[in-house]
Motif scaffolding. Structure first.
Motif, short mmCIF file in Angstrom:
data_model
loop_
_atom_site.label_atom_id
_atom_site.label_comp_id
_atom_site.label_asym_id
_atom_site.label_seq_id
_atom_site.Cartn_x
_atom_site.Cartn_y
_atom_site.Cartn_z
N ALA A 117 15.04 -34.09 -5.38
CA ALA A 117 14.05 -33.08 -5.00
C ALA A 117 14.51 -31.70 -5.48
CB ALA A 117 13.86 -33.06 -3.48
N VAL A 118 13.56 -30.87 -5.92
CA VAL A 118 13.87 -29.52 -6.38
C VAL A 118 12.88 -28.53 -5.79
CG1 VAL A 118 14.89 -30.31 -8.55
CG2 VAL A 118 12.46 -29.77 -8.47
N ASP A 119 13.26 -27.25 -5.80
CA ASP A 119 12.33 -26.23 -5.35
C ASP A 119 11.61 -25.63 -6.55
OD1 ASP A 119 14.11 -24.50 -6.57
OD2 ASP A 119 14.77 -23.52 -4.73
N GLU A 120 10.88 -24.51 -6.33
CA GLU A 120 10.07 -23.94 -7.41
C GLU A 120 10.92 -23.36 -8.54
OE1 GLU A 120 11.05 -20.79 -4.46
OE2 GLU A 120 10.28 -22.85 -4.37
N LYS A 121 12.22 -23.17 -8.30
CA LYS A 121 13.13 -22.68 -9.33
C LYS A 121 13.98 -23.80 -9.91
CE LYS A 121 13.46 -18.00 -7.44
NZ LYS A 121 14.37 -16.94 -6.92
N HIS B 188 14.22 -35.07 0.03
CA HIS B 188 12.79 -34.86 -0.19
C HIS B 188 12.07 -34.45 1.10
CE1 HIS B 188 12.40 -36.50 -4.38
NE2 HIS B 188 13.58 -37.00 -4.05
N GLU B 189 12.80 -34.36 2.19
CA GLU B 189 12.21 -33.98 3.47
C GLU B 189 11.79 -32.50 3.45
OE1 GLU B 189 11.67 -36.02 6.01
OE2 GLU B 189 12.57 -37.76 5.01
N GLU B 190 10.71 -32.21 4.13
CA GLU B 190 10.25 -30.82 4.23
C GLU B 190 11.33 -29.99 4.95
OE1 GLU B 190 6.43 -28.23 5.94
OE2 GLU B 190 6.43 -30.44 6.00
N GLY B 191 11.58 -28.82 4.39
CA GLY B 191 12.58 -27.94 4.98
C GLY B 191 13.99 -28.22 4.50
N SER B 192 14.15 -29.10 3.51
CA SER B 192 15.49 -29.40 2.98
C SER B 192 16.10 -28.14 2.35
CB SER B 192 15.42 -30.52 1.94
OG SER B 192 14.98 -31.71 2.54
N SER B 193 17.40 -28.05 2.39
CA SER B 193 18.09 -26.87 1.88
C SER B 193 18.55 -27.08 0.44
CB SER B 193 19.29 -26.55 2.76
OG SER B 193 20.18 -27.65 2.79
N VAL B 194 18.79 -25.96 -0.23
CA VAL B 194 19.33 -26.00 -1.59
C VAL B 194 20.78 -26.45 -1.54
CG1 VAL B 194 19.93 -24.58 -3.59
CG2 VAL B 194 17.77 -24.18 -2.39
N VAL B 195 21.17 -27.31 -2.46
CA VAL B 195 22.56 -27.80 -2.50
C VAL B 195 23.49 -26.62 -2.73
CG1 VAL B 195 24.19 -29.28 -3.70
CG2 VAL B 195 21.87 -30.06 -3.31
#
Length: 360
Positions: A341-345, A352-359
């Motif tokens: 899973a990745v964010d917009e950047k 893939h869970e909602e609210g997951s944090s950036v590694v």
């Protein structure tokens, strides 16, 4: 640390912000990135895991921003596209297409051309042509990285679980970087029940070797990969049977394109197909001695409907991310069917869970 993916060149490029003026390395200073960097105690500014189209493009962009860069190629500069995909498959299509054209007597006669005798081809020569072209493109890509002072690590890169670290799977050596880009590419998907030996039952990887031209080959899956190889095989004299799990062949194609493809590439050729059936069990054979057996079940009822015995079977059922055994779990990264899973950047998330944090 920023752990990002390189699913496309644009997304890979967006992972970097210029941090110093752009400069082009002079011919007089051919030091490696490792020699030139030691940025903040790290070996490199950027480490890229994978050297296919995404990894190569990310490396070029990183060097354009004057970032010291290393690429873990896994001995596979160019990745799938160059070595086992676009480049060699198009070379096979071009060579087999010449054979088809030379055999089309009525078409040639319209140009006033007559071919006396049988049109022959050398199977090993055709395969060698594809291999030679792929090697040439691979060499050019590798040369472009070397010219920009990108360090190429031959081993496969594996995350250690510690921030900023990547281990060379071959040597065990650990390298560090401020940022890491994941660009591992993909591998063929083999459905359950299908046994692949890459001789009589093979994926596109094995098919590109063109170890034989079977009299009758079944192609499991009727997407663009299967369609391309049906073109190659029928041009070289094979009969082809598609086995498709969905109700229509070429199910992912636009319907108008699928109709045109069927008219031009299937209808007048020695090709038939079974739809709405699964190849539930595929067992390799022995060339010239024992056929490949394919047991098919109805996609809806799951009842056995037919067993085919063919000379060879190609598995063309799509591709999956090449993320297995690369240390994602050790880094606290959960995947879904191999995807991260990745964010917009394009920064990698822990799940893939909602609210997951950036590694971190």
């Amino acid at each position: 640390m920023r752990l990002v993916t390189a699913s496309t060149l644009l997304s890979a490029a967006a992972a970097f912000a210029p941090r110093s003026p752009v400069r082009t390395p002079s011919a007089a200073s051919r030091t490696t990135s490792l020699d030139a960097s030691k940025c903040g105690g790290y070996d490199f500014d950027v480490i890229i895991v994978g050297c296919g189209v995404g990894g190569h493009g990310a490396a070029l962009h990183a060097r354009a921003q004057d970032l010291s860069t290393a690429v873990f190629s896994g001995g596979d500069v160019g990745g799938t596209c160059v070595n086992r995909g676009c480049v060699p498959s198009k070379a096979l299509l071009a060579a087999s297409g010449r054979v088809r054209e030379m055999q089309a007597e009525s078409h040639l006669s319209e140009f006033g051309i007559t071919v006396d005798g049988e049109v022959r081809f050398d199977r090993e020569g055709v395969a060698g042509h594809a291999r030679q072209l792929a090697n040439r493109v691979k060499g050019n890509l590798e040369g472009s990285l070397v010219a920009l002072n990108v360090d190429i690590v031959d081993g496969r890169g594996v995350l250690t679980g510690a921030p900023h670290e990547v281990r060379d799977e071959s040597s065990g050596k650990v390298y560090t970087a401020r940022d890491i880009v994941l660009a591992p590419g993909s591998v063929p998907f083999v459905p359950p029940g299908v046994e692949v030996d890459e001789k009589t039952v093979y994926t596109s990887d094995g098919a590109l070797e063109l170890q034989s031209v079977p009299e009758w080959v079944a192609i499991v899956g009727s997407g663009y990969i299967g369609l391309e190889f049906s073109d190659v095989y029928t041009a070289l004299g094979s009969e082809v049977t598609f086995i498709e799990a969905l109700p229509n062949i070429m199910p992912t194609f636009d319907r108008e394109i699928a109709k045109q493809a069927e008219r031009l590439l299937i209808r007048d050729r020695p090709i038939d197909y079974r739809t709405n059936v699964f190849a539930s069990k595929v067992t390799p054979g022995i060339p010239g001695e024992k056929p490949v057996t394919i047991e098919m079940i109805d996609a809806d009822t799951k009842e056995h409907v037919e067993t085919l015995e063919v000379d060879a079977a190609m598995v063309a059922t799509g591709r999956v991310p090449n993320t297995a055994n690369m240390g994602l779990e050790d880094a606290g990264i959960e995947t879904s069917r191999g995807f991260v899973a990745v964010d917009e950047k394009m920064r990698v998330l822990t799940s893939h869970e909602e609210g997951s944090s950036v590694v971190p």
